[in-house]
Design an enzyme around this catalytic site. Structure first.
Site, PDB file in Angstrom:
ATOM      1  N   ASP A   9       0.865  -1.172   0.000  1.00 24.06           N
ATOM      2  CA  ASP A   9       0.000   0.000   0.000  1.00 24.06           C
ATOM      3  C   ASP A   9       0.910   1.232   0.000  1.00 24.06           C
ATOM      4  OD1 ASP A   9      -2.408   1.532   0.308  1.00 24.06           O
ATOM      5  OD2 ASP A   9      -1.916   1.740   2.433  1.00 24.06           O
ATOM      6  N   ASP A  11       0.021   5.148   1.077  1.00 28.18           N
ATOM      7  CA  ASP A  11      -0.072   6.071   2.219  1.00 28.18           C
ATOM      8  C   ASP A  11      -0.087   5.307   3.540  1.00 28.18           C
ATOM      9  OD1 ASP A  11      -0.444   8.470   0.535  1.00 28.18           O
ATOM     10  OD2 ASP A  11      -2.330   7.499   0.002  1.00 28.18           O
TER      11      ASP A  11
END
Length: 205
Positions: A9, A11
């Site tokens: 992922d 952020d």
């Protein structure tokens, strides 16, 4: 022959969680992540970004802004540790009930986590074995996506990870491993890779 991958992922895992990043220069790496990605690179493990990015659908900024953020992310990884991402996938789409407003990007999408579209696309395009792969995220939806695709789901406590564990964000989930950050997650992945059943190449003769 298919190969394992580590899906990351964005952020809260690679860069510091800062909400919707409207200025490209406001994207900053979490300390230690560049070296962690470089360790994956050095072992020739396919390293792939998978990220929900609904800013375009919400009308906050254009798709070109997301791409500019990703260029900065890749530049920072390279500058800090000579690290690289082998592929980048992101979902700019959002359904109307979730808050999508821009007609170009407002739709239901199999790519939006916890759906598995990004993982399936990556596996198809890069000969990846999802059953032998790992997803590292800071949200319950990252872990859910991993399990929906047959991957190992790791939750890091950077970003929203600690809030997920406390029940204050999203919903309860059952990660296969909880790590304080990406560096620890990568070390654990290396330990697990020795136990995975990698299929031998098929002899078609």
């Amino acid at each position: 022959m298919t190969k394992p991958a580590v899906f990351l992922d964005r952020d809260g895992v690679l860069n510091i969680e800062a909400g919707y990043i409207h200025q490209v220069e406001d994207l900053h790496l979490i300390p230690g992540v560049a070296k962690a990605v470089r360790k994956l690179n050095d072992q020739q493990i396919f390293c792939c970004l998978v990220s929900n990015q609904s800013g375009p659908a919400r009308g906050y900024y254009g798709d070109n802004h997301v791409q500019a953020l990703h260029r900065r992310l890749c530049d920072l990884l390279h500058a800090e540790a000579g690290a690289k991402l082998d592929a980048l996938y992101y979902c700019p789409y959002l359904s109307p009930p979730e808050g999508g407003t821009d007609p170009e990007f407002t739709r239901w999408s199999t790519w939006r986590k916890p759906n598995t579209g990004m993982l399936v696309a990556a596996a198809w395009e890069h000969d990846l074995d999802l059953r032998q792969s790992f997803v590292v995220g800071d949200k319950a939806t990252d872990v859910d996506m991993a399990h929906n695709a047959g991957c190992v789901g790791i939750l890091v406590q950077t970003g929203y990870g600690s809030s997920v564990l406390s029940g204050a964000y999203q919903h309860h989930t059952r990660p296969d491993y909880i790590a304080p950050d990406l560096a620890v997650a990568v070390d654990w992945i290396f330990q697990q890779m020795g136990t995975l059943e990698i299929e031998p190449p098929q002899n078609n003769n």
